[in-house]
Design an enzyme around this catalytic site. Structure first.
Site, short mmCIF file in Angstrom:
data_model
loop_
_atom_site.label_atom_id
_atom_site.label_comp_id
_atom_site.label_asym_id
_atom_site.label_seq_id
_atom_site.Cartn_x
_atom_site.Cartn_y
_atom_site.Cartn_z
N GLY A 46 0.85 -1.18 0.00
CA GLY A 46 0.00 0.00 0.00
C GLY A 46 0.88 1.23 0.00
N GLN A 51 3.02 9.85 1.67
CA GLN A 51 4.32 9.19 1.66
C GLN A 51 5.19 9.63 0.48
OE1 GLN A 51 2.54 5.04 2.36
NE2 GLN A 51 4.48 4.97 3.45
N CYS A 99 6.40 -0.31 7.31
CA CYS A 99 5.95 0.89 6.61
C CYS A 99 7.08 1.42 5.74
CB CYS A 99 5.55 1.96 7.63
SG CYS A 99 5.03 3.51 6.89
N LEU A 100 6.76 1.81 4.52
CA LEU A 100 7.78 2.34 3.61
C LEU A 100 8.35 3.66 4.11
CD1 LEU A 100 6.04 1.54 0.20
CD2 LEU A 100 7.87 0.26 1.31
N HIS A 141 -3.76 0.71 8.06
CA HIS A 141 -2.44 1.36 7.98
C HIS A 141 -2.47 2.55 7.01
CE1 HIS A 141 2.11 1.02 7.95
NE2 HIS A 141 1.88 1.81 6.92
N GLU A 142 -3.03 2.32 5.82
CA GLU A 142 -3.03 3.39 4.81
C GLU A 142 -3.97 4.53 5.22
OE1 GLU A 142 -0.66 3.33 2.80
OE2 GLU A 142 -0.19 1.23 3.19
N HIS A 145 -2.33 6.90 7.54
CA HIS A 145 -1.43 7.86 6.88
C HIS A 145 -2.17 9.15 6.53
CE1 HIS A 145 2.48 6.03 6.41
NE2 HIS A 145 1.98 4.93 5.90
#
Ligand code: ZN
Length: 188
Positions: A46, A51, A99-100, A141-142, A145
């Site tokens: 995702g 991000q 997480c990226l 999670h997304e 963000h």
């Protein structure tokens, strides 16, 4: 289409609420294209617009659901309905999240087992998905963000403190740190 640099924790855009999308134009379509390309290259399951430094309520995802069907798409201006979160410590083997924007790290976190998410796609057509298990985790999670929240902000101790130390040691937690999928390898 372009791969865009991924912002690492400390970048202000990651820590503030993203704005609703109001204009559905070519530049939004290009943003979403770039998000898919960047997510695939990372690789990630995702990616939320903040991000890559864009404070808009958009995320892409690519993950199998609990029936093992590959699910891939974009959700714009999502609304999230959470199922119950069991009040137990997170399992250190099976509930490791990553997480990226905190690349290469993983910490255990308890999430709701099921969610319902609603929003629209690029054509402004309604999207509604009910998800369970890890597919539900991806949406939680997304969605976080878009509200300026990273999964590390939700950790219980001792993981909260450990993650804060790791972030400091790696020189993160301040503005201006990014990595470029395909060029930088931060998984080591
Ligand atoms: Zn993330």
């Amino acid at each position: 289409m372009a791969i865009r640099p991924i912002h690492i924790t400390g970048s202000p855009v990651l820590h503030q609420r993203a704005e609703e999308v109001r204009i559905f134009d070519q530049s939004l379509a290009e943003l979403v294209d770039d998000m898919f390309e960047t997510m695939d290259k990372a690789p990630g399951v995702g990616l939320a617009a903040p991000q890559i430094g864009v404070g808009l309520r958009v995320f892409t995802y690519d993950y199998p659901d609990d029936e093992d069907q590959e699910r891939r798409g974009v959700i714009i201006n999502p609304v999230l309905e959470l199922g119950e979160i069991i009040n137990e410590p997170a399992d250190e083997d099976t509930e490791l999240e990553g997480c990226l924007s905190v690349p290469g790290e993983r910490f255990p976190l308890k999430r709701a087992e099921s969610v319902k998410i609603r929003g629209v796609d690029l054509q402004q057509m309604p999207v509604e998905i009910e998800a369970t298990g890890w597919f539900a985790r991806v949406f939680q999670h997304e969605f976080d963000h878009l509200d300026g929240k990273l999964y590390v902000d939700r950790l219980a101790e001792p993981w909260k403190e450990i993650s804060a130390e790791v972030i400091l040691e790696r020189g993160w937690g301040k503005p201006g740190v990014t990595w470029l999928p395909g060029l930088d390898n931060l998984e080591d």
